[in-house]
Design a protein around this motif. Structure first.
Motif, short mmCIF file in Angstrom:
data_model
loop_
_atom_site.label_atom_id
_atom_site.label_comp_id
_atom_site.label_asym_id
_atom_site.label_seq_id
_atom_site.Cartn_x
_atom_site.Cartn_y
_atom_site.Cartn_z
N ASN A 1 -20.19 13.76 -70.07
CA ASN A 1 -21.55 13.66 -70.60
C ASN A 1 -22.45 12.85 -69.67
N ARG A 2 -23.57 13.46 -69.31
CA ARG A 2 -24.55 12.81 -68.43
C ARG A 2 -25.41 11.86 -69.25
N ALA B 1 -21.69 12.76 -59.55
CA ALA B 1 -22.81 12.17 -60.27
C ALA B 1 -24.06 12.35 -59.42
N SER B 2 -25.20 12.35 -60.07
CA SER B 2 -26.46 12.46 -59.35
C SER B 2 -27.52 11.65 -60.08
N ILE B 3 -28.61 11.37 -59.38
CA ILE B 3 -29.69 10.57 -59.96
C ILE B 3 -30.98 11.38 -59.95
N GLY C 1 -26.16 9.80 -63.21
CA GLY C 1 -25.60 10.48 -64.36
C GLY C 1 -24.42 11.34 -63.96
N LEU C 2 -23.35 11.27 -64.73
CA LEU C 2 -22.19 12.11 -64.47
C LEU C 2 -22.61 13.58 -64.50
N ALA D 1 -20.34 2.89 -66.54
CA ALA D 1 -21.56 2.47 -65.86
C ALA D 1 -21.52 2.98 -64.43
N LEU D 2 -22.68 3.45 -63.93
CA LEU D 2 -22.78 4.06 -62.60
C LEU D 2 -23.87 3.37 -61.80
N PRO D 3 -23.97 3.65 -60.49
CA PRO D 3 -24.97 3.00 -59.65
C PRO D 3 -26.40 3.27 -60.12
#
Length: 324
Positions: free
Chosen positions: A172-173, A236-238, A219-220, A209-211
């Protein structure tokens, strides 16, 4: 052929028990396909590449050069002149994996759930074409929201699907709620997809938690299971957006690892140091990686491909290798 080499040292524990690991990520063969819109899921089966787009009604088979070889209609949808499903009705296929359903190896596609009813569907197509199922995910996604502890204003935004021997992992993103890896018993999930059960009660939720870049958390976006290391390879991408419905400026993407042992021991896990950004020279590579699949794997190395949706109606693909 231009290649980019990236190295990341991990502080997380792996199933091997080592306290730290070094990973090298190698990218090559950056390819744009203008005839496949919005690539969001990719798998490899019997040395063939298959992909879906989040606003395309087709399941595509691709060549090793990422051109379209064949395509199979998933379902009729109203499309615009560009061949993309109209946004207000698109099922938002964001997750793709191969799972045995009713004892048939099948392509399983999941809608994101980011729009109630419209995006809460799974489509299952068996490899032999004899099985086609359209399955509501509404009860399952309600269970996911409850397992994650979401409030009424937080949204599910499913982006990936991976399976180990015994478990299914729904990714889940976190741009509508939080980044969560959900774990379900694989047999329970198979029964649900086949319509043999209406509820999956035992769902584990791992918050991660991600960068953060420019105030936006990554987000995943996808996952695949690395058998030999008993780990999930995550993408993951932002995006500069605060919700699960609207697109935003793309700020970059990541690839990384999490061992299943680490998940089982921590319901909340900081993976900021477990992800490496995709780079082009000294700059972040501005691409929105959506999915990962393997063409080969061993204890020390995997090879495969990454699929990217840059929100412009085209799709981008990369070959990659990840070695320890």
């Amino acid at each position: 052929m231009k290649k980019t080499f990236l190295t990341l040292c991990f502080s997380a524990l792996f199933s091997s028990g080592l306290a730290a690991q070094g990973l090298t990520l190698e990218l090559s063969n950056k390819t744009t396909n203008n005839n496949l819109p919005s690539a969001s899921g990719v798998v490899v089966s019997q040395e063939k590449i298959y992909a879906v787009g989040d606003d395309s009604p087709w399941l595509y088979q691709l060549s090793p050069e990422f051109t379209i070889v064949e395509k199979e209609l998933i379902k009729e949808y109203p499309v615009g002149d560009n061949g993309r499903i109209l946004k207000k009705v698109k099922p938002d296929f964001e997750a793709l994996d191969i799972i045995s359903v009713s004892e048939k190896p099948s392509f399983v596609m999941l809608g994101s759930g980011s729009k109630l009813d419209v995006r809460e569907w799974a489509f299952i197509i068996s490899h032999d074409g004899e099985l086609k199922i359209e399955r509501s995910l509404k009860p399952l996604y309600k269970t996911l929201r409850q397992a994650a502890g979401y409030t009424a204003d937080q949204e599910i935004n499913v982006e990936g699907l991976a399976t180990s021997k015994d478990s299914a992992f729904i990714i889940n993103r976190g741009n509508g709620g939080s980044n969560v890896i959900f774990e379900l018993d694989l047999e329970d999930f198979q029964d649900y997809l086949a319509g043999e059960s209406e509820l999956i009660e035992d769902v584990k939720a791992y918050h991660v938690a991600l960068p953060i870049v420019k105030g936006f958390e990554a987000g995943l976006s996808g996952a695949a299971y690395w058998v030999e290391t008993d780990s999930l390879v995550l993408t993951a991408s932002i995006e500069a957006t605060g919700d699960a419905y609207n697109d935003g400026e793309i700020l970059g993407s990541y690839v990384g690892l999490v061992a299943l042992d680490d998940l089982s021991q921590n319901r909340t896990l900081d993976l900021s140091d477990n992800l490496v950004p995709l780079m082009e020279g000294n700059q972040r590579l501005i691409t929105k990686i959506e999915s990962v699949a393997f063409t080969s794997q061993s204890l020390d190395k995997i090879e495969g491909l990454l699929a990217s949706d840059n929100d412009d109606g085209s799709s981008e693909f990369f070959n990659f290798s990840l070695s320890k």
